[in-house]
Design a protein around this motif. Structure first.
Motif, PDB file in Angstrom:
ATOM      1  N   UNK A  82       0.824  -1.210   0.000  1.00 32.50           N
ATOM      2  CA  UNK A  82       0.000   0.000   0.000  1.00 32.50           C
ATOM      3  C   UNK A  82       0.862   1.266   0.000  1.00 32.50           C
ATOM      4  N   UNK A  83       1.896   1.298   0.847  1.00 31.83           N
ATOM      5  CA  UNK A  83       2.772   2.470   0.903  1.00 31.83           C
ATOM      6  C   UNK A  83       3.553   2.642  -0.394  1.00 31.83           C
ATOM      7  N   UNK A  84       3.999   1.541  -0.968  1.00 33.87           N
ATOM      8  CA  UNK A  84       4.765   1.585  -2.224  1.00 33.87           C
ATOM      9  C   UNK A  84       3.892   2.111  -3.364  1.00 33.87           C
ATOM     10  N   UNK A  85       2.663   1.632  -3.454  1.00 29.84           N
ATOM     11  CA  UNK A  85       1.788   2.058  -4.547  1.00 29.84           C
ATOM     12  C   UNK A  85       1.254   3.475  -4.346  1.00 29.84           C
ATOM     13  N   UNK A  86       1.186   3.922  -3.093  1.00 34.21           N
ATOM     14  CA  UNK A  86       0.699   5.269  -2.796  1.00 34.21           C
ATOM     15  C   UNK A  86       1.617   6.336  -3.388  1.00 34.21           C
ATOM     16  N   UNK A  87       2.928   6.118  -3.316  1.00 35.71           N
ATOM     17  CA  UNK A  87       3.897   7.023  -3.912  1.00 35.71           C
ATOM     18  C   UNK A  87       4.285   8.237  -3.085  1.00 35.71           C
ATOM     19  N   UNK A  88       3.614   8.492  -1.954  1.00 35.29           N
ATOM     20  CA  UNK A  88       3.952   9.672  -1.145  1.00 35.29           C
ATOM     21  C   UNK A  88       5.158   9.439  -0.247  1.00 35.29           C
TER      22      UNK A  88
END
Length: 118
Positions: A82-88
């Motif tokens: 989730x964090x990787x795909x979020x990009x922030x």
């Protein structure tokens, strides 16, 4: 929603009885607080929201810079994904038992090695 007391310490129940003293001593020295039996529900910019694994009580925690999730021997890469795909988040690493299920010593060693690379 309850706010957890910042000085509340709950003993990590998944650490082997012969290792617990050494682990807790080092955690105490480093200022680490353990809150097992809480399920991460949401990460917000200013807080983390949890729900009790024993019931439906929710908790909100603020004022920290790291989250370490431990799920025993079950791989849990969802937060990383989730964090990787979020990009922030500029750098996201997966380590320890979240990468490959393993015992505490191996997971900790791998987590430390990945942390030293960051």
């Amino acid at each position: 929603m309850k706010a957890l007391q910042p000085d509340a310490v709950i003993v990590a129940t998944e650490i082997a009885r012969y290792s617990i003293g050494m682990v807790l001593k080092r955690m105490e020295r480093c200022g680490v607080k353990a809150h097992p039996n809480l399920i991460l529900r949401r990460i917000a910019p200013d807080a983390r929201e949890f729900v009790s694994s024993w019931g439906d009580q929710t908790y909100r925690m603020e004022g920290f810079d790291s989250v370490v999730l431990m799920y025993g021997t079950v791989q849990q890469p969802q937060l990383y994904d989730a964090l990787k795909s979020d990009g922030r988040v500029l750098q996201v690493f997966i380590a320890g038992g979240a990468w490959v299920p393993r015992r505490l010593a191996e997971a900790t060693r791998h987590g430390a090695a990945v942390g030293m690379m960051a």
